[in-house]
Design a protein around this motif. Structure first.
Motif, PDB file in Angstrom:
ATOM      1  N   LEU A   1     125.106   4.557  17.903  1.00 63.42           N
ATOM      2  CA  LEU A   1     125.564   5.296  16.723  1.00 63.42           C
ATOM      3  C   LEU A   1     124.565   6.378  16.329  1.00 63.42           C
ATOM      4  O   LEU A   1     124.954   7.459  15.892  1.00 63.42           O
ATOM      5  CB  LEU A   1     125.798   4.336  15.554  1.00 63.42           C
ATOM      6  N   VAL A   2     123.277   6.091  16.485  1.00 64.25           N
ATOM      7  CA  VAL A   2     122.248   7.099  16.207  1.00 64.25           C
ATOM      8  C   VAL A   2     122.388   8.269  17.176  1.00 64.25           C
ATOM      9  O   VAL A   2     122.340   9.441  16.784  1.00 64.25           O
ATOM     10  CB  VAL A   2     120.832   6.480  16.304  1.00 64.25           C
ATOM     11  N   ARG A   3     122.588   7.952  18.471  1.00 63.39           N
ATOM     12  CA  ARG A   3     122.743   9.023  19.467  1.00 63.39           C
ATOM     13  C   ARG A   3     123.971   9.886  19.189  1.00 63.39           C
ATOM     14  O   ARG A   3     123.966  11.091  19.431  1.00 63.39           O
ATOM     15  CB  ARG A   3     122.830   8.417  20.869  1.00 63.39           C
ATOM     16  N   GLN A   4     125.009   9.248  18.639  1.00 66.72           N
ATOM     17  CA  GLN A   4     126.234   9.980  18.327  1.00 66.72           C
ATOM     18  C   GLN A   4     126.147  10.725  16.998  1.00 66.72           C
ATOM     19  O   GLN A   4     127.077  11.452  16.630  1.00 66.72           O
ATOM     20  CB  GLN A   4     127.419   9.003  18.280  1.00 66.72           C
ATOM     21  N   GLY A   5     125.052  10.543  16.273  1.00 69.90           N
ATOM     22  CA  GLY A   5     124.896  11.200  14.982  1.00 69.90           C
ATOM     23  C   GLY A   5     125.666  10.533  13.860  1.00 69.90           C
ATOM     24  O   GLY A   5     125.843  11.109  12.780  1.00 69.90           O
ATOM     25  N   ARG A   6     126.111   9.298  14.068  1.00 76.68           N
ATOM     26  CA  ARG A   6     126.893   8.587  13.053  1.00 76.68           C
ATOM     27  C   ARG A   6     126.043   7.653  12.207  1.00 76.68           C
ATOM     28  O   ARG A   6     126.532   7.067  11.232  1.00 76.68           O
ATOM     29  CB  ARG A   6     128.015   7.799  13.732  1.00 76.68           C
ATOM     30  N   PHE A   7     124.777   7.471  12.557  1.00 73.47           N
ATOM     31  CA  PHE A   7     123.884   6.622  11.775  1.00 73.47           C
ATOM     32  C   PHE A   7     122.506   7.275  11.752  1.00 73.47           C
ATOM     33  O   PHE A   7     121.996   7.723  12.791  1.00 73.47           O
ATOM     34  CB  PHE A   7     123.786   5.224  12.385  1.00 73.47           C
ATOM     35  N   ARG A   8     121.906   7.334  10.570  1.00 73.02           N
ATOM     36  CA  ARG A   8     120.626   8.018  10.420  1.00 73.02           C
ATOM     37  C   ARG A   8     119.521   7.302  11.200  1.00 73.02           C
ATOM     38  O   ARG A   8     119.350   6.087  11.074  1.00 73.02           O
ATOM     39  CB  ARG A   8     120.224   8.076   8.938  1.00 73.02           C
ATOM     40  N   GLU A   9     118.785   8.065  11.973  1.00 70.17           N
ATOM     41  CA  GLU A   9     117.735   7.461  12.779  1.00 70.17           C
ATOM     42  C   GLU A   9     116.627   6.894  11.902  1.00 70.17           C
ATOM     43  O   GLU A   9     116.090   5.812  12.182  1.00 70.17           O
ATOM     44  CB  GLU A   9     117.154   8.494  13.749  1.00 70.17           C
ATOM     45  N   ASP A  10     116.273   7.612  10.810  1.00 71.79           N
ATOM     46  CA  ASP A  10     115.204   7.110   9.940  1.00 71.79           C
ATOM     47  C   ASP A  10     115.622   5.821   9.227  1.00 71.79           C
ATOM     48  O   ASP A  10     114.812   4.908   9.044  1.00 71.79           O
ATOM     49  CB  ASP A  10     114.764   8.174   8.917  1.00 71.79           C
ATOM     50  N   LEU A  11     116.903   5.698   8.865  1.00 76.48           N
ATOM     51  CA  LEU A  11     117.380   4.454   8.266  1.00 76.48           C
ATOM     52  C   LEU A  11     117.381   3.330   9.297  1.00 76.48           C
ATOM     53  O   LEU A  11     117.019   2.187   8.994  1.00 76.48           O
ATOM     54  CB  LEU A  11     118.786   4.642   7.691  1.00 76.48           C
ATOM     55  N   PHE A  12     117.762   3.648  10.530  1.00 78.64           N
ATOM     56  CA  PHE A  12     117.743   2.642  11.587  1.00 78.64           C
ATOM     57  C   PHE A  12     116.351   2.048  11.756  1.00 78.64           C
ATOM     58  O   PHE A  12     116.183   0.830  11.850  1.00 78.64           O
ATOM     59  CB  PHE A  12     118.217   3.266  12.906  1.00 78.64           C
ATOM     60  N   HIS A  13     115.335   2.905  11.757  1.00 78.06           N
ATOM     61  CA  HIS A  13     113.972   2.407  11.939  1.00 78.06           C
ATOM     62  C   HIS A  13     113.498   1.628  10.711  1.00 78.06           C
ATOM     63  O   HIS A  13     112.690   0.696  10.841  1.00 78.06           O
ATOM     64  CB  HIS A  13     113.022   3.571  12.236  1.00 78.06           C
ATOM     65  N   ARG A  14     113.999   1.982   9.513  1.00 76.38           N
ATOM     66  CA  ARG A  14     113.671   1.210   8.308  1.00 76.38           C
ATOM     67  C   ARG A  14     114.248  -0.209   8.381  1.00 76.38           C
ATOM     68  O   ARG A  14     113.623  -1.179   7.950  1.00 76.38           O
ATOM     69  CB  ARG A  14     114.229   1.908   7.067  1.00 76.38           C
ATOM     70  N   LEU A  15     115.466  -0.312   8.927  1.00 74.13           N
ATOM     71  CA  LEU A  15     116.141  -1.612   8.991  1.00 74.13           C
ATOM     72  C   LEU A  15     115.694  -2.436  10.184  1.00 74.13           C
ATOM     73  O   LEU A  15     115.641  -3.657  10.133  1.00 74.13           O
ATOM     74  CB  LEU A  15     117.661  -1.406   9.061  1.00 74.13           C
ATOM     75  N   ASN A  16     115.384  -1.755  11.276  1.00 68.08           N
ATOM     76  CA  ASN A  16     115.100  -2.425  12.543  1.00 68.08           C
ATOM     77  C   ASN A  16     113.624  -2.822  12.653  1.00 68.08           C
ATOM     78  O   ASN A  16     112.974  -2.576  13.669  1.00 68.08           O
ATOM     79  CB  ASN A  16     115.501  -1.514  13.709  1.00 68.08           C
ATOM     80  N   VAL A  17     113.103  -3.442  11.604  1.00 69.93           N
ATOM     81  CA  VAL A  17     111.711  -3.905  11.632  1.00 69.93           C
ATOM     82  C   VAL A  17     111.609  -5.113  12.560  1.00 69.93           C
ATOM     83  O   VAL A  17     110.807  -5.162  13.482  1.00 69.93           O
ATOM     84  CB  VAL A  17     111.222  -4.244  10.213  1.00 69.93           C
ATOM     85  N   ILE A  18     112.446  -6.112  12.283  1.00 69.61           N
ATOM     86  CA  ILE A  18     112.561  -7.291  13.143  1.00 69.61           C
ATOM     87  C   ILE A  18     114.039  -7.498  13.427  1.00 69.61           C
ATOM     88  O   ILE A  18     114.867  -7.430  12.516  1.00 69.61           O
ATOM     89  CB  ILE A  18     111.992  -8.555  12.459  1.00 69.61           C
ATOM     90  N   ARG A  19     114.366  -7.766  14.686  1.00 69.91           N
ATOM     91  CA  ARG A  19     115.769  -7.942  15.041  1.00 69.91           C
ATOM     92  C   ARG A  19     116.010  -9.358  15.572  1.00 69.91           C
ATOM     93  O   ARG A  19     115.225  -9.881  16.350  1.00 69.91           O
ATOM     94  CB  ARG A  19     116.191  -6.920  16.102  1.00 69.91           C
ATOM     95  N   ILE A  20     117.133  -9.938  15.124  1.00 68.80           N
ATOM     96  CA  ILE A  20     117.574 -11.225  15.642  1.00 68.80           C
ATOM     97  C   ILE A  20     118.926 -11.013  16.312  1.00 68.80           C
ATOM     98  O   ILE A  20     119.862 -10.495  15.688  1.00 68.80           O
ATOM     99  CB  ILE A  20     117.718 -12.277  14.521  1.00 68.80           C
ATOM    100  N   HIS A  21     119.029 -11.391  17.572  1.00 69.92           N
ATOM    101  CA  HIS A  21     120.300 -11.264  18.285  1.00 69.92           C
ATOM    102  C   HIS A  21     120.988 -12.622  18.347  1.00 69.92           C
ATOM    103  O   HIS A  21     120.390 -13.613  18.775  1.00 69.92           O
ATOM    104  CB  HIS A  21     120.086 -10.743  19.711  1.00 69.92           C
TER     105      HIS A  21
END
Length: 474
Positions: free
Chosen positions: A286-306
């Motif tokens: 979504l970031v690559r497509q310009g549909r999600f802000r990259e700076d917000l992604f990095h704010r949220l993606n501190v720790i990821r659980i799959h």
């Protein structure tokens, strides 16, 4: 020896407070009186009564607004609304906002005491259920993939760090979020969940940040948003990938500054909230497509659980199914069903596109619809058995295809032809080649194609047709 029930009475009328105080103390209840609702939410952080009895019209904060705040933060705490201005609108508003009971003034004192006693019992019962829930496992799973999830929750629970949970729909992302909150230092504060995909676009800003009275048509009173309701606790933002671009900008500002403005508000509001976000989408894409802000992604993606799909943890299916069958039986007050080995083996072969949620629905269906206590494979819901339907002498391939397509559509799958057409052509080509012993020209004739078309299809579909005979078509 049981303790006295604790009752908080909130009314600006001194005579009402005095009458209720005497009547409730006579009924062996501990009573604390307040002349208005100001400071009640702060007082609840230190101590919680068994029931709150509040007037609607009071200076400072009205009873309905107080009711909404209490039910949002403490959903198990019963609130009884009193009013001398009883009408349909206020009664409906009270019950829609979560009131336990509505008492129009003047009320019968014995009836009021009876209602308060009943509310106290309900409040205690719900707290007992909450304790039982706390002792039950948050998430069920013994598969290695789930052990990784448990370890991640254990490491993260005691921190305030932002977490991003990703996984397919139905894998239990909200359960993980609740587990992170329950085992955190914020466990005694609210857990507020909001699904971005379920809120209309034009209401999302007000839902998140609240609004002031008169800020837009229909805003008849000031309203706290989810951030304020979650102050001190955890805010779970589900399906974060569906958040509109303008809301992404506002959320980024809150995460960076820790403050926001209500819709129509002039004063900044500062809150202490832990953010847990979740999505079934690929946020990097979504970031690559310009549909999600990259700076917000990095704010949220501190720790990821799959979270793994159910098909990637098939060994957990019997354990989960037994749990859901027991849960459904408890809800419906009936004897739990049990699975025979044939049914277990069948369930473990399925792909479960709806994941754990689909499995839970199947358990509810079986509890209601299955006639036998012991579940065999043929007792399973039709859409699960349809996966392995073999055509009988009376069945045509069109009927089997129709069953397959209905099953996939019921499961919410899309672009069926992208999967069905290549599979259909692959089966037809392989059958024709098997019939002709690998002779492509003869197979093409049987299929109604030219040889070049068949060769192209074999290449496109990556079909291993074997080496053709040396004298083929010569």
């Amino acid at each position: 020896m049981t303790r006295e029930p604790k009752v908080w009475v909130i009314d600006d009328d001194r005579s009402i407070r005095w009458v209720l105080d005497r009547a409730l103390r006579k009924a062996e209840m501990h009573v604390t009186c307040f002349s208005n609702g100001v400071g009640i939410i702060e007082a609840l952080q230190r101590e919680q009564p068994d029931v709150i009895l509040t007037d609607i019209r009071m200076p400072g904060i009205d009873g309905l607004d107080l009711l909404r705040q209490v039910t949002a933060r403490y959903p198990g705490l019963p609130v009884i609304i009193m009013t001398a201005h009883s009408d349909l609108d206020s009664a409906v508003s009270a019950f829609h906002s979560g009131a336990f009971e509505y008492l129009p003034k003047p009320f019968d004192l014995d009836e009021a005491v009876s209602q308060i006693s009943r509310a106290c019992r309900r409040g205690r019962d719900e707290r007992t259920e909450e304790v039982a829930e706390a002792k039950a496992p948050d998430i069920i799973g013994e598969a290695p993939a789930m052990q990784e999830v448990f370890r991640a929750i254990g490491r993260l629970a005691r921190s305030n760090i932002t977490v991003l949970i990703n996984g397919e729909s139905g894998t239990g992302k909200e359960l993980v979020a609740r587990a992170l909150h329950r085992h955190s230092p914020r466990s005694d504060r609210p857990f507020i969940a909001l699904n971005m995909a379920a809120i209309p676009r034009d209401l999302l800003e007000s839902e998140l940040f609240g609004h002031e009275r008169g800020s837009f048509t229909g805003a008849q009173a000031r309203r706290e948003g989810r951030f304020e309701q979650a102050d001190g606790g955890t805010l779970f933002l589900d399906e974060i990938g569906d958040m509109p671009a303008e809301m992404q900008t506002r959320l980024l500002r809150v995460l960076a500054d820790g403050e926001f403005y209500r819709v129509g508000g002039m004063a900044p509001i500062r809150v202490d909230v832990r953010i847990i976000a979740a999505t079934h989408q690929n946020l990097e894409e979504l970031v690559r497509q310009g549909r999600f802000r990259e700076d917000l992604f990095h704010r949220l993606n501190v720790i990821r659980i799959h979270l793994p799909a159910l098909r990637d943890r098939r060994e957990d299916i019997p354990l989960l199914m037994r749990h859901f069958l027991a849960q459904a039986a408890l809800e419906l007050s009936c004897e739990p069903k049990s699975l025979l080995q044939g049914a277990i083996d069948h369930l473990k072969r399925l792909d479960w596109p709806g994941n754990v949620r689909q499995l839970e629905n199947a358990a509810r269906w079986l509890t209601v619809m299955a006639s036998s206590k012991h579940i065999q494979a043929e007792d399973l819901p039709p859409e699960l058995n349809a996966t392995f339907v073999e055509p009988s002498n009376d069945d045509s391939w069109e009927l089997v295809l129709r069953r397959w397509s209905r099953q996939k559509l019921n499961q919410g799958q899309e672009a069926l032809l992208d999967k069905a057409l290549p599979a259909f052509e692959r089966i037809m080509i392989q059958s024709a080649l098997e019939h002709t012993g690998g002779r492509r020209q003869e197979a093409a004739r049987l299929l109604g194609w030219g040889r070049n078309t068949l060769t192209r299809k074999i290449k496109e579909l990556s079909i291993d047709s074997g080496d053709p005979p040396a004298n083929e078509d010569s």
